[in-house]
Each structure stands twice: as C-alpha cells, then as structure tokens.
Design an enzyme around this catalytic site. Structure first.
Site, short mmCIF file in Angstrom:
data_model
loop_
_atom_site.label_atom_id
_atom_site.label_comp_id
_atom_site.label_asym_id
_atom_site.label_seq_id
_atom_site.Cartn_x
_atom_site.Cartn_y
_atom_site.Cartn_z
N HIS A 1 32.20 49.53 51.42
CA HIS A 1 33.21 50.51 51.80
C HIS A 1 33.16 51.73 50.88
O HIS A 1 33.15 51.59 49.66
CB HIS A 1 34.61 49.91 51.70
CG HIS A 1 34.90 48.92 52.78
ND1 HIS A 1 36.15 48.73 53.31
CD2 HIS A 1 34.09 48.07 53.44
CE1 HIS A 1 36.09 47.81 54.26
NE2 HIS A 1 34.85 47.39 54.35
N TYR B 1 46.19 50.48 53.54
CA TYR B 1 47.35 50.10 52.73
C TYR B 1 48.54 50.89 53.26
O TYR B 1 48.54 52.12 53.18
CB TYR B 1 47.14 50.47 51.26
CG TYR B 1 46.16 49.60 50.50
CD1 TYR B 1 44.78 49.82 50.59
CD2 TYR B 1 46.61 48.57 49.67
CE1 TYR B 1 43.89 49.03 49.88
CE2 TYR B 1 45.72 47.78 48.96
CZ TYR B 1 44.36 48.01 49.07
OH TYR B 1 43.48 47.23 48.36
N PRO C 1 48.21 41.18 43.90
CA PRO C 1 46.95 41.48 44.60
C PRO C 1 46.81 42.90 45.14
O PRO C 1 45.75 43.26 45.65
CB PRO C 1 46.93 40.45 45.75
CG PRO C 1 48.34 40.04 45.94
CD PRO C 1 49.03 40.20 44.63
N LYS D 1 42.41 43.16 42.13
CA LYS D 1 41.74 43.11 40.83
C LYS D 1 41.50 41.73 40.23
O LYS D 1 40.74 41.60 39.27
CB LYS D 1 42.55 43.93 39.81
CG LYS D 1 42.52 45.42 40.06
CD LYS D 1 41.12 45.96 39.88
CE LYS D 1 41.01 47.43 40.21
NZ LYS D 1 39.70 47.81 40.69
N TYR E 1 40.28 51.95 41.32
CA TYR E 1 40.03 51.04 42.44
C TYR E 1 38.58 50.57 42.48
O TYR E 1 38.32 49.37 42.70
CB TYR E 1 40.40 51.74 43.75
CG TYR E 1 40.54 50.81 44.93
CD1 TYR E 1 41.72 50.09 45.14
CD2 TYR E 1 39.50 50.63 45.83
CE1 TYR E 1 41.86 49.23 46.22
CE2 TYR E 1 39.63 49.77 46.91
CZ TYR E 1 40.81 49.08 47.10
OH TYR E 1 40.93 48.22 48.17
P1 FAD Z 1 40.53 30.29 40.00
O1 FAD Z 1 39.85 30.88 41.16
O2 FAD Z 1 41.96 29.90 40.11
O3 FAD Z 1 39.66 29.00 39.57
C1 FAD Z 1 40.14 28.03 38.66
C2 FAD Z 1 39.51 26.71 39.00
O4 FAD Z 1 39.92 25.74 38.04
C3 FAD Z 1 39.96 26.19 40.35
O5 FAD Z 1 38.84 25.80 41.11
C4 FAD Z 1 40.88 25.02 40.01
O6 FAD Z 1 40.84 24.00 41.01
C5 FAD Z 1 40.27 24.55 38.70
N1 FAD Z 1 41.18 23.80 37.85
C6 FAD Z 1 42.51 23.98 37.66
N2 FAD Z 1 43.00 23.09 36.79
C7 FAD Z 1 41.96 22.33 36.40
C8 FAD Z 1 41.83 21.23 35.51
N3 FAD Z 1 42.89 20.75 34.85
N4 FAD Z 1 40.63 20.69 35.34
C9 FAD Z 1 39.54 21.16 36.01
N5 FAD Z 1 39.61 22.19 36.87
C10 FAD Z 1 40.80 22.77 37.07
N6 FAD Z 1 41.27 39.26 43.37
C11 FAD Z 1 40.40 40.27 43.57
O7 FAD Z 1 39.62 40.61 42.67
N7 FAD Z 1 40.35 40.98 44.76
C12 FAD Z 1 41.17 40.65 45.78
O8 FAD Z 1 41.04 41.24 46.86
C13 FAD Z 1 42.13 39.59 45.59
N8 FAD Z 1 42.97 39.23 46.59
C14 FAD Z 1 43.73 38.10 46.43
C15 FAD Z 1 44.49 37.71 47.51
C16 FAD Z 1 45.25 36.55 47.40
C17 FAD Z 1 46.08 36.14 48.60
C18 FAD Z 1 45.24 35.78 46.19
C19 FAD Z 1 46.04 34.51 46.07
C20 FAD Z 1 44.49 36.18 45.12
C21 FAD Z 1 43.73 37.34 45.22
N9 FAD Z 1 42.94 37.77 44.17
C22 FAD Z 1 42.14 38.88 44.35
C23 FAD Z 1 42.93 37.04 42.90
C24 FAD Z 1 41.75 36.09 42.75
O9 FAD Z 1 41.69 35.19 43.82
C25 FAD Z 1 41.82 35.35 41.41
O10 FAD Z 1 42.08 36.28 40.40
C26 FAD Z 1 40.54 34.58 41.11
O11 FAD Z 1 40.50 33.40 41.88
C27 FAD Z 1 40.43 34.20 39.62
O12 FAD Z 1 39.32 33.38 39.40
P2 FAD Z 1 39.31 32.26 38.28
O13 FAD Z 1 37.97 31.64 38.33
O14 FAD Z 1 39.81 32.83 37.02
O15 FAD Z 1 40.44 31.23 38.72
C1 PHB Z 2 41.40 41.03 50.71
O1 PHB Z 2 40.42 41.42 51.36
O2 PHB Z 2 41.82 39.85 50.78
C2 PHB Z 2 42.15 41.98 49.87
C3 PHB Z 2 41.71 43.29 49.77
C4 PHB Z 2 42.43 44.20 49.00
C5 PHB Z 2 43.57 43.78 48.33
C6 PHB Z 2 43.99 42.47 48.41
C7 PHB Z 2 43.28 41.56 49.19
O3 PHB Z 2 44.27 44.69 47.61
#
Ligand code: FAD
Ligand code: PHB
Length: 388
Positions: free
Chosen positions: A72, A201, A289, A293, A381
């Site tokens: 994009h 948005y 979200p 980020k 962004y």
């Molecule tokens: P997580 O993905 O949470 O991974 C942690 C892992 O650890 C999981 O697999 C979990 O099962 C495991 N775990 C937990 N406890 C334990 C334990 N005790 N022992 C072993 N394993 C364990 N971010 C963006 O950059 N762009 C976006 O567009 C965006 N949109 C989002 C939309 C939604 C609806 C949501 C909910 C989040 C969004 N995010 C977005 C945020 C993003 O999903 C998270 O920031 C990202 O998943 C972080 O990655 P992580 O590996 O730190 O944690």
């Molecule tokens: C997504 O594609 O899920 C998404 C994109 C932008 C955002 C949040 C979520 O700000």
C-alpha cells in the site's frame, strides 16, 4: 538440556528471534503454551511497516509475504462524511506498508523452523523461569506428562501480554505505565472485496471504524464499541448497518467468517530486562491497534536483541545487552505516542467534552490541509528509522 537462548512464546517476536539467532549460529529452544493449530489460526495484526518487511526479508522468512502481501502506498482518512487520501509514499520518499496477516507470518516462520529440524515445542504447560538474575537462568515446564528443564545463558520473554516472564521480575524492579481506553473494537473477517484499494480510517459521530483487508476477496473491518460489548447483541445485519453508516454505502457485504471484541490499552513495563531475562514484544508493551504498531514494535525489539546477543556470544561483552532496554524504549515511547494520538483523534468519547470534540475536529481539518502535519503522520505510520 541446555541451550544458549531459551525463548518463551512462539508469536511473531519469539519465532523471528529464533530464526535470526539461527542465522548467526546461536542456538535457541522455543517453548509455546498453545497448539500449533491455535497459534496459526489466531487472527490479529495485518499491517507491516516497510522496515518490518525488510527485517523479515533479511531473516529469510518473507518468500510468501512477497507473493501474497498487498503493498500500500497510501491510506484514507474519512471524517465529516468525506475521504482524504494520505499519500504515504509521496510524503516519505517512497516508503510503503504491506498487508499480510500476522498468522500467515507465524505459519511461515513455524514451517521454516520445523523444516530445519530446530527445536520448537508446542503445548507446554506450567512454564516457569528461574535464577534470572544469575548467569545460568533456567526454564522448567511440563510436556507429555513429564517435568522438563532447560539451562540457558539468556532467556527471551516473548510470551505476550498475558505471559509468565514479565510477572517473574520482582515488582520492585519494574515501573509500569498503563492506560485503558473507554472503548474497544468489534472486528470481523468477511468474504467480500475490500471497499477500496487502501485502508480507510473513519471518524464518525457513531464512533470509529476501519476498513482493512487480508486479500482481494477477504475484508477485515473494525468498529468502535463498548469495552464490555456483548457480541451476541450484534447480529450480522446490525454489524453491517453500523459499518455502512460509518464507512459509507460503497461498502460491500459478504458472509462473516469470524468476529471478536478487542480491548484497547497502552502499557509499558520498564526496564525491558532483568538480569539475563529480556522481554520483547507484547510481553513488555502493548499499544491500541489504531496505529497498527504492535507486531511492528515486536519486530523492532527483536532486531535490537539479536544485535546484543550476537555481540555477547561472540565474546564482545555485555555493553549492547546493557543498552537493550533503553534502545528499545526510545522507539516504544515514540510508538506509544503515535498510537495514543491516532486513537484519541479518531474515536468517539462518550463523556462528550464538547471543547475537546471541537479541538479534534480542528486537528483533523488542519491535518488534511497541511503537508507538514501529514508528513508527521506518514513517517510514523510507515515506521520510524531503526536504531540498529
Ligand atoms: P504474541 O503474538 O502475543 O505471542 C506470544 C506467544 O506466547 C503466544 O503464542 C502465546 O500463546 C505464548 N505464550 C503465552 N504465555 C506463555 C507461556 N506461559 N509459556 C509459553 N508460551 C506462552 N500489530 C501490528 O503491528 N499491526 C496491526 O495491524 C495490528 N492489529 C492488531 C489487531 C488486533 C485485533 C489485535 C488484537 C492486535 C493487533 N496488533 C497489531 C498487535 C499484534 O497482534 C501484537 O502486538 C503481536 O502479536 C505481538 O507479538 P508477540 O510475539 O510479542 O506476542
Ligand atoms: C489490520 O489489517 O488488521 C489492521 C490494519 C491497521 C490497523 C489495525 C489493524 O490500524
């Protein structure tokens, strides 16, 4: 068992860290509480900064991302019933963002690790970290009914916001910054084409809405709702009519494949390291979200951690490990600011402070007409430059 880096959590942070360490000849064991099927189907983030894609490229995990990801060059801000395009590429010297589902990136990294025969254990129970303030930290867990233990040089806490690593740090050693928002997002995945080529948005009197996508035939749509919203009160018809009011009539409807409510929070724990335990990603910080980020910040942390661990295991000392937390937090707070700013600007506040409402409308109007203000939005962004 022993390894150099014990990694708790197989989300984007843990899997990318494991892969980048492997590229540098550093051993790691990844422990994941949930099943492979569960982590591969968890629908979450979708938007990658240009630098995040480049990082995944360098890590050798971006093959399918380049094939299936949607690049994009801009986005649309919609307020007062009108759309305003933000030319992200034009404002940032050609940078882009890429839509690629987080669970797809997770699938790719799991497949690459397992194909290389590298250790990644799913469905581990009762994970605990020990002796984290010493040079020989240890992880214990239960797997297939047996107690297991892993001696490590370093532990990486990549276990997300609800993991066990952050709570294993003595509370007196951590400072926590926390903000809950008085709203949440109701998100759906729908089999319908995206309403426009770029993300929309929208700020509307009814509340915020966002139209994003996963492919040319699958849309991801979000609408602002109450933090304790009862999903069962939202029929498909009610969801579509709320989305159409906020986003416009050109929104095409389709069968809803999945729906859920996501709470909104800003959270930072400082420092991101205690002894030989290093926190990365959501384990250390979460953002609402609206700025897209969370996953991008997790990837930025991993870059810094890999550099520090590479120096340490090459015998170049602990200076970069000592700098890890401060280096990461510098970006974390800039990203917190941006995510908070996007969130408060685009959401409806029910306490209805009429003065603040007018100020937000003025800010949006100013933004749409000012190249300086749009440049600020665009450079945040697409992603600020990395420290390392
Ligand atoms: P997580 O993905 O949470 O991974 C942690 C892992 O650890 C999981 O697999 C979990 O099962 C495991 N775990 C937990 N406890 C334990 C334990 N005790 N022992 C072993 N394993 C364990 N971010 C963006 O950059 N762009 C976006 O567009 C965006 N949109 C989002 C939309 C939604 C609806 C949501 C909910 C989040 C969004 N995010 C977005 C945020 C993003 O999903 C998270 O920031 C990202 O998943 C972080 O990655 P992580 O590996 O730190 O944690
Ligand atoms: C997504 O594609 O899920 C998404 C994109 C932008 C955002 C949040 C979520 O700000």
């Amino acid at each position: 068992m022993r390894t150099q880096v014990g990694i708790v959590g197989a989300g984007p942070a843990g899997l990318l860290l494991a892969q980048m360490l492997h590229q540098r000849g550093i051993d790691a064991v990844v422990l994941e509480a949930r099943s492979r099927a569960h982590v591969e189907s968890r629908i979450r983030a979708g938007l990658l900064e240009q630098g995040a894609v480049e990082t995944m490229d360098e890590a050798g995990v971006a093959g399918r991302l380049h094939r299936d990801g949607l690049v994009h060059h801009g986005l649309q801000l919609r307020f007062g019933g009108q759309g305003h395009r933000v030319d992200l590429s034009g404002l940032t010297g050609g940078k882009v963002v890429t839509i690629y589902g987080q669970q797809e990136a997770v699938k790719d990294m799991i497949a690459i690790r397992l194909a290389a025969g590298l250790p990644l254990h799913f469905e581990v129970d009762d994970v605990a970290v020990h002796d984290i303030a010493t040079a020989r930290p240890r992880i214990t867990w239960r797997q297939d009914g047996q107690d297991r233990a892993l001696d490590c040089d370093v532990i990486a806490g990549c276990d997300g916001f609800h993991g066990i690593c952050r709570p294993s740090i003595p509370p007196a050693a951590l400072t926590v910054f926390d903000r809950a928002y008085p709203f949440a997002w109701l998100g759906i995945l729908s089999r319908s084409p995206p309403m426009s080529e770029e993300l929309v948005y929208a700020r509307h009197a009814d509340g915020f809405a966002l139209a994003t996508m996963r492919s040319r035939s699958v849309s991801r749509l979000y609408l602002q709702c109450a933090p304790d919203e009862d999903l069962s009160a939202w029929s498909d018809d009610r969801i579509w009519s709320a989305l159409r009011r906020r986003l416009g009539d050109t929104l095409e409807e389709g069968p809803i494949l999945q729906k859920g409510v996501t709470a909104m929070r800003s959270f930072v724990a400082e420092p991101m390291r205690h002894g030989r335990l290093f926190l990365a990603g959501d384990a250390a910080h979460i953002v609402p979200p609206t700025g897209a980020k969370g996953m991008n910040l997790a990837i930025a942390d991993v870059r810094v951690l890999v550099c520090a661990l590479e120096a340490f295991f090459a015998g170049r000392g602990e200076a970069l490990m000592d700098a890890y937390s401060a280096t990461c937090l510098d970006r974390v707070w800039k990203v917190q600011r941006f995510s908070w700013w996007m969130t408060q600007l685009l959401h409806r506040y029910d306490d209805h402070d009429a003065f603040e409402e007018r100020v937000r409308m003025a800010e949006l109007d100013y933004l749409a007409g000012s190249t300086a203000a749009l440049t600020t939005l665009a450079e945040n962004y697409v992603g600020l430059p990395y420290a390392v």
